[in-house]
Scaffold this motif. Structure first.
Motif, PDB file in Angstrom:
ATOM      1  N   SER A  21      31.382  72.878 115.292  1.00  0.00           N
ATOM      2  CA  SER A  21      30.233  72.335 114.572  1.00  0.00           C
ATOM      3  C   SER A  21      30.062  70.856 114.909  1.00  0.00           C
ATOM      4  CB  SER A  21      30.438  72.500 113.066  1.00  0.00           C
ATOM      5  OG  SER A  21      31.477  71.642 112.635  1.00  0.00           O
ATOM      6  N   LEU A  22      28.878  70.356 114.648  1.00  0.00           N
ATOM      7  CA  LEU A  22      28.610  68.930 114.864  1.00  0.00           C
ATOM      8  C   LEU A  22      29.537  68.068 114.019  1.00  0.00           C
ATOM      9  CD1 LEU A  22      24.717  68.784 115.103  1.00  0.00           C
ATOM     10  CD2 LEU A  22      26.387  68.559 116.936  1.00  0.00           C
ATOM     11  N   GLN A  23      29.807  68.529 112.812  1.00  0.00           N
ATOM     12  CA  GLN A  23      30.703  67.775 111.936  1.00  0.00           C
ATOM     13  C   GLN A  23      32.105  67.721 112.545  1.00  0.00           C
ATOM     14  OE1 GLN A  23      31.199  69.423 108.023  1.00  0.00           O
ATOM     15  NE2 GLN A  23      31.969  67.498 107.190  1.00  0.00           N
ATOM     16  N   GLY A  24      32.545  68.817 113.119  1.00  0.00           N
ATOM     17  CA  GLY A  24      33.858  68.853 113.760  1.00  0.00           C
ATOM     18  C   GLY A  24      33.908  67.920 114.958  1.00  0.00           C
ATOM     19  N   ILE A  54      35.386  62.631 117.373  1.00  0.00           N
ATOM     20  CA  ILE A  54      34.925  61.367 117.955  1.00  0.00           C
ATOM     21  C   ILE A  54      35.486  60.195 117.152  1.00  0.00           C
ATOM     22  CG2 ILE A  54      32.895  59.889 118.287  1.00  0.00           C
ATOM     23  CD1 ILE A  54      31.369  62.460 119.108  1.00  0.00           C
ATOM     24  N   ALA A  55      35.413  60.275 115.835  1.00  0.00           N
ATOM     25  CA  ALA A  55      35.916  59.200 114.976  1.00  0.00           C
ATOM     26  C   ALA A  55      37.413  58.999 115.193  1.00  0.00           C
ATOM     27  CB  ALA A  55      35.619  59.498 113.515  1.00  0.00           C
ATOM     28  N   LYS A  56      38.168  60.100 115.289  1.00  0.00           N
ATOM     29  CA  LYS A  56      39.607  60.002 115.511  1.00  0.00           C
ATOM     30  C   LYS A  56      39.905  59.392 116.877  1.00  0.00           C
ATOM     31  CE  LYS A  56      41.083  63.749 112.479  1.00  0.00           C
ATOM     32  NZ  LYS A  56      41.732  65.067 112.397  1.00  0.00           N
ATOM     33  N   ALA A  57      39.138  59.771 117.876  1.00  0.00           N
ATOM     34  CA  ALA A  57      39.331  59.236 119.217  1.00  0.00           C
ATOM     35  C   ALA A  57      39.047  57.735 119.234  1.00  0.00           C
ATOM     36  CB  ALA A  57      38.443  59.964 120.221  1.00  0.00           C
ATOM     37  N   LYS A  58      37.993  57.310 118.527  1.00  0.00           N
ATOM     38  CA  LYS A  58      37.675  55.880 118.452  1.00  0.00           C
ATOM     39  C   LYS A  58      38.805  55.105 117.787  1.00  0.00           C
ATOM     40  CE  LYS A  58      32.619  56.036 118.463  1.00  0.00           C
ATOM     41  NZ  LYS A  58      31.393  55.772 117.700  1.00  0.00           N
TER      42      LYS A  58
END
Length: 70
Positions: free
Chosen positions: A6-9, A14-18
């Motif tokens: 999902s987009l939320q996933g 992405i947030a964790k990678a940042k």
């Protein structure tokens, strides 16, 4: 059939990678700063050793400079 994310996933990943990139960047910058400090300390120690060697040599300033320029 491939599982769809999902987009939320994706946004969560992405947030964790940042966050990971920011942590790694901070760690890199700290290591780089430490390396700069250590290089400065080494250069200062080498300069002091050169001065001690010149003083022990009994050579004049002109003699030392002539040897360095060779």
């Amino acid at each position: 059939m491939a599982r769809q994310i999902s987009l939320q996933g994706i946004d969560t990943k992405i947030a964790k990678a940042k966050e990971r990139v920011l942590r790694i960047k901070a760690s890199y910058e700290n290591a780089l700063h430490e390396l700069d400090e250590l290089n400065t300390l080494r250069r200062e120690a080498e300069e002091k050793e050169i001065i001690r060697a010149v003083r022990r040599s009994g050579k004049s300033f002109q003699e030392v400079m002539r040897l360095i320029r060779l």
